[in-house]
Design a protein around this motif. Structure first.
Motif, PDB file in Angstrom:
ATOM      1  N   GLU A  40       0.852  -1.190   0.000  1.00 61.05           N
ATOM      2  CA  GLU A  40       0.000   0.000   0.000  1.00 61.05           C
ATOM      3  C   GLU A  40       0.884   1.236   0.000  1.00 61.05           C
ATOM      4  O   GLU A  40       1.654   1.473   0.927  1.00 61.05           O
ATOM      5  CB  GLU A  40      -0.913   0.007   1.227  1.00 61.05           C
ATOM      6  CG  GLU A  40      -2.014  -1.041   1.203  1.00 61.05           C
ATOM      7  CD  GLU A  40      -3.164  -0.668   0.252  1.00 61.05           C
ATOM      8  OE1 GLU A  40      -3.186   0.487  -0.241  1.00 61.05           O
ATOM      9  OE2 GLU A  40      -4.019  -1.532   0.015  1.00 61.05           O
ATOM     10  N   THR A  42       1.104   5.459  -0.588  1.00 63.39           N
ATOM     11  CA  THR A  42       0.369   6.725  -0.650  1.00 63.39           C
ATOM     12  C   THR A  42       1.269   7.794  -1.258  1.00 63.39           C
ATOM     13  O   THR A  42       2.387   8.019  -0.785  1.00 63.39           O
ATOM     14  CB  THR A  42      -0.105   7.173   0.737  1.00 63.39           C
ATOM     15  OG1 THR A  42      -0.973   6.172   1.285  1.00 63.39           O
ATOM     16  CG2 THR A  42      -0.865   8.493   0.650  1.00 63.39           C
ATOM     17  N   GLY A  54      -7.801  10.130  -3.230  1.00 62.51           N
ATOM     18  CA  GLY A  54      -8.247   8.761  -2.985  1.00 62.51           C
ATOM     19  C   GLY A  54      -8.269   7.882  -4.223  1.00 62.51           C
ATOM     20  O   GLY A  54      -8.636   6.701  -4.138  1.00 62.51           O
ATOM     21  N   ARG A  56      -7.204   5.279  -6.768  1.00 62.23           N
ATOM     22  CA  ARG A  56      -6.349   4.121  -6.514  1.00 62.23           C
ATOM     23  C   ARG A  56      -5.887   3.492  -7.828  1.00 62.23           C
ATOM     24  O   ARG A  56      -6.682   3.221  -8.724  1.00 62.23           O
ATOM     25  CB  ARG A  56      -7.080   3.084  -5.660  1.00 62.23           C
ATOM     26  CG  ARG A  56      -7.160   3.521  -4.200  1.00 62.23           C
ATOM     27  CD  ARG A  56      -7.953   2.562  -3.345  1.00 62.23           C
ATOM     28  NE  ARG A  56      -7.361   1.236  -3.216  1.00 62.23           N
ATOM     29  CZ  ARG A  56      -6.347   0.928  -2.417  1.00 62.23           C
ATOM     30  NH1 ARG A  56      -5.749   1.883  -1.695  1.00 62.23           N
ATOM     31  NH2 ARG A  56      -5.909  -0.316  -2.324  1.00 62.23           N
ATOM     32  N   CYS A 277      -0.476  -1.094  -4.622  1.00 61.82           N
ATOM     33  CA  CYS A 277      -1.739  -0.363  -4.613  1.00 61.82           C
ATOM     34  C   CYS A 277      -1.417   1.086  -4.257  1.00 61.82           C
ATOM     35  O   CYS A 277      -1.152   1.405  -3.086  1.00 61.82           O
ATOM     36  CB  CYS A 277      -2.712  -0.965  -3.606  1.00 61.82           C
ATOM     37  SG  CYS A 277      -3.202  -2.647  -4.000  1.00 61.82           S
ATOM     38  N   THR A 279      -2.281   4.938  -3.830  1.00 60.20           N
ATOM     39  CA  THR A 279      -3.387   5.855  -3.576  1.00 60.20           C
ATOM     40  C   THR A 279      -2.891   7.292  -3.676  1.00 60.20           C
ATOM     41  O   THR A 279      -1.909   7.677  -3.021  1.00 60.20           O
ATOM     42  CB  THR A 279      -3.988   5.626  -2.175  1.00 60.20           C
ATOM     43  OG1 THR A 279      -4.445   4.274  -2.087  1.00 60.20           O
ATOM     44  CG2 THR A 279      -5.163   6.574  -1.942  1.00 60.20           C
ATOM     45  N   LYS A 281      -3.187  11.190  -2.891  1.00 58.88           N
ATOM     46  CA  LYS A 281      -3.757  11.954  -1.780  1.00 58.88           C
ATOM     47  C   LYS A 281      -3.483  13.439  -1.986  1.00 58.88           C
ATOM     48  O   LYS A 281      -2.332  13.866  -2.122  1.00 58.88           O
ATOM     49  CB  LYS A 281      -3.149  11.493  -0.448  1.00 58.88           C
ATOM     50  CG  LYS A 281      -3.719  12.207   0.760  1.00 58.88           C
ATOM     51  CD  LYS A 281      -3.103  11.681   2.054  1.00 58.88           C
ATOM     52  CE  LYS A 281      -3.662  12.403   3.282  1.00 58.88           C
ATOM     53  NZ  LYS A 281      -3.057  11.898   4.539  1.00 58.88           N
TER      54      LYS A 281
END
Length: 284
Positions: A40, A42, A54, A56, A277, A279, A281
């Motif tokens: 994960e 960001t 948000g 993805r 993954c 994301t 922001k």
């Protein structure tokens, strides 16, 4: 009586220890090559359009024909659980004809989850299969980005998605800075995401006017040493730079995924196959 005691059979103990260590090493290599991890990531940006907060992106790279479950069912299941808005395939999926089936079956499943975009890697061109693969991927609903761009829209906002061809392709290929310049001239002022295969961007194009680059190529350094990082680069240079994770260029962030498949010269170790993954922001 003491003289009649049997001494420990040191040879037997040694053999048992060797067997235990051998099995442990085999198990470690197997785990490193077959157990998928979800990374994960960001990416924060103070210029990202609010509507893309948000957003993805699942990045898959360097599959090299690997399969995780029948028809990559395990891989697809994990990707679906990530709930991506976009899936990026950043090269080195095929290096021989036998791996075409694996890639196309996977691509067909992925297009049922989210829009899928693909850029070539060095192995597709080295194998001579790049053109055939892209034609087949397009028939599966994948968008192959050949020094091309698209504007992605969301709730009234937009960002620019650019995919660059691997330099293994054509001698007269437009350079990445030329491709980016043309795309931004056509749609100026947009937050820009670049999909590519190589991981050399911070060194070769440090001032490229984009916001985020997603790439692979490194295989995470193949063997990852604790507190040190990758051991070998794709060209077998020891302790390579830019082997995995987030790096800052002069104008952008670059994320390098460790990828999914094996190399020809040494198996992965302490370096599990990765689904990234990512994301986006928006920050003030």
């Amino acid at each position: 009586m003491n003289g009649n005691r049997r001494k420990p059979n040191t040879l037997k103990i040694t053999l048992i220890l060797v067997l235990v260590i051998t099995l442990a090493v085999i198990g470690l290599f197997y785990d490193s090559g077959h157990r998928i991890v979800t990374n994960e990531v960001t990416i924060e940006s103070d210029t990202l359009p609010v509507s893309f907060n948000g957003f993805r992106i699942v990045e898959l790279t360097d599959l090299h024909g690997a399969e995780f479950g029948e028809n990559n069912a395990k891989l697809v299941e994990i990707i679906r659980s990530c709930k991506p808005d976009l899936i990026a395939l950043t090269g080195d999926f095929v290096e021989n004809v036998e791996q075409m089936r694996v890639t196309l079956t996977l691509a067909g499943a992925l297009t049922e989850i989210a829009p899928v975009y693909y850029v070539t890697g060095n192995h597709e061109w080295a194998s001579g299969l790049a053109e055939e693969l892209m034609a087949a991927l397009e028939s599966e609903g994948v968008r192959c980005m050949r020094n091309q761009y698209e504007v992605l829209e969301r709730n009234g906002d937009a960002l620019l998605l650019i995919g660059v061809e691997d330099p293994n392709s054509y001698a007269d290929l437009e350079t990445p800075d030329q491709v980016v310049s043309q795309a931004q001239a056509a749609d100026p002022g947009l937050w820009t995401l670049l999909l590519a295969h190589r991981n050399y961007w911070v060194e070769v194009y440090p001032t490229l006017p984009v916001d985020l680059i997603l790439c692979g190529h490194s295989h995470g350094g193949v063997v990852r040493l604790p507190f040190i990082g990758g051991l070998m680069s794709e060209d077998r240079t020891l302790f390579p730079d830019y082997d995995a994770g987030i790096y800052d260029g002069d104008r952008y962030q670059m994320f390098v995924s460790v990828g999914l498949g094996q190399t020809r010269y040494f198996p992965r170790l302490l370096n599990n196959p990765e689904i990234a993954c990512v994301t986006l922001k928006a920050v003030d």
